[in-house]
Design an enzyme around this catalytic site. Sequence first.
Site, PDB file in Angstrom:
ATOM      1  N   GLU A  48      20.907  42.157 -16.315  1.00 41.99           N
ATOM      2  CA  GLU A  48      19.967  42.941 -15.515  1.00 41.99           C
ATOM      3  C   GLU A  48      19.812  44.343 -16.077  1.00 41.99           C
ATOM      4  O   GLU A  48      18.718  44.898 -16.139  1.00 41.99           O
ATOM      5  CB  GLU A  48      20.468  43.003 -14.071  1.00 41.99           C
ATOM      6  CG  GLU A  48      19.792  44.048 -13.192  1.00 41.99           C
ATOM      7  CD  GLU A  48      18.312  43.785 -12.950  1.00 41.99           C
ATOM      8  OE1 GLU A  48      17.676  44.605 -12.283  1.00 41.99           O
ATOM      9  OE2 GLU A  48      17.785  42.782 -13.448  1.00 41.99           O
ATOM     10  N   GLY A  60      20.571  45.557  -7.384  1.00 44.41           N
ATOM     11  CA  GLY A  60      19.874  46.390  -6.407  1.00 44.41           C
ATOM     12  C   GLY A  60      20.632  47.621  -5.956  1.00 44.41           C
ATOM     13  O   GLY A  60      20.385  48.134  -4.867  1.00 44.41           O
ATOM     14  N   GLU A  61      21.547  48.124  -6.802  1.00 41.38           N
ATOM     15  CA  GLU A  61      22.366  49.261  -6.356  1.00 41.38           C
ATOM     16  C   GLU A  61      21.526  50.527  -6.138  1.00 41.38           C
ATOM     17  O   GLU A  61      21.799  51.306  -5.231  1.00 41.38           O
ATOM     18  CB  GLU A  61      23.496  49.557  -7.349  1.00 41.38           C
ATOM     19  CG  GLU A  61      24.407  50.676  -6.862  1.00 41.38           C
ATOM     20  CD  GLU A  61      25.707  50.796  -7.626  1.00 41.38           C
ATOM     21  OE1 GLU A  61      26.362  51.853  -7.507  1.00 41.38           O
ATOM     22  OE2 GLU A  61      26.087  49.833  -8.340  1.00 41.38           O
TER      23      GLU A  61
END
Length: 328
Positions: A150, A116-117
């Site tokens: 991811e 989620g950066e």
Amino acid sequence: MSKEKRLGRGLEALLGKVAAAQPVPPAGQEMEKRPFTVVSGMDEPQGTADQYIQEMMSGSPVRSISIGSIDTNPYQPRQDFDPDRLRELSSSLQQHGMIQPIVVREKSGRYELIVGERRWRAAKMAGWTEVPAYLMIVDDQEMAELALTENMVRSDLNPIEKAYAFRNYLDLYGGTHEELAKRLDLDRSTITNLMRLLDLPEELQTAVRGGSLSHSHARTLLPLDEAAQLDCAARILEENWSVRQTEDFVKKYLAGEADKNDPPIPGSSTKTSENDPQIRDLEQRFRNSLGMKVKLTANQKGKGKLVIQFSDAREFDRVFQLICPKKS
């Protein structure tokens, strides 16, 4: 469903281990849990480790965490964040809120991002002081594998970023390309071919990272020496060579049948003795004058090569005297 969009067996096995751990108990004010959806395509794509974690954490509390207490993922493969896309996501967050909480772990009294950066950066850009987050308990290797998996499904992660992520993981935790491929449910050749790009000169890695030179073009240049790689890459960009044209040139160059600056490449935009009447006429006039085989090539910018073939030392001497006559 295509392989790029589905969850791999390696990811399911990895997250199965992580799921066995109990979520970290909530602390402080909990935020209301909202449904998992994607707003206007601005948030992270579905079918990734992020979505898998969101579904796995369903029913677990979402915690509000100070945005300044969160550090980036040290295993994050992504190095380049498109500022325009971040601004779009920031605008979406201001309008709709953060639909998908980020995922973090506790580390040394602070928090580290797991996934989620982009959302975290966009929230900072929007002036938020807190973000909704899930807490997970994972070790360093699991965190590195989650970050790799991811990001591997994202089309906007460039090949050089992927290559460095693979190399960093193998440097840290060891193993072979085959073993890493099994853990991430990838073909071994995918990992090997991407990591070979790190053998290219820095200038070419930068070109691949920026998208001006494709992964396929760059891989084709690997058998050449560094000087030839740079010269050939310049011609690829200048003359808009296809991958096939590049492959043909590299084969001829390695066989000693072409110079790194030698036109033409079959199918490229060059004038040759085979397809231009003026060049063909000049070539014939050279043959008539010298009485020898002559090959003339030239591109549309006027750059080219005149090749005179001689069959023995006497013919060579005759051409030499014509071009470099003895001083009287």
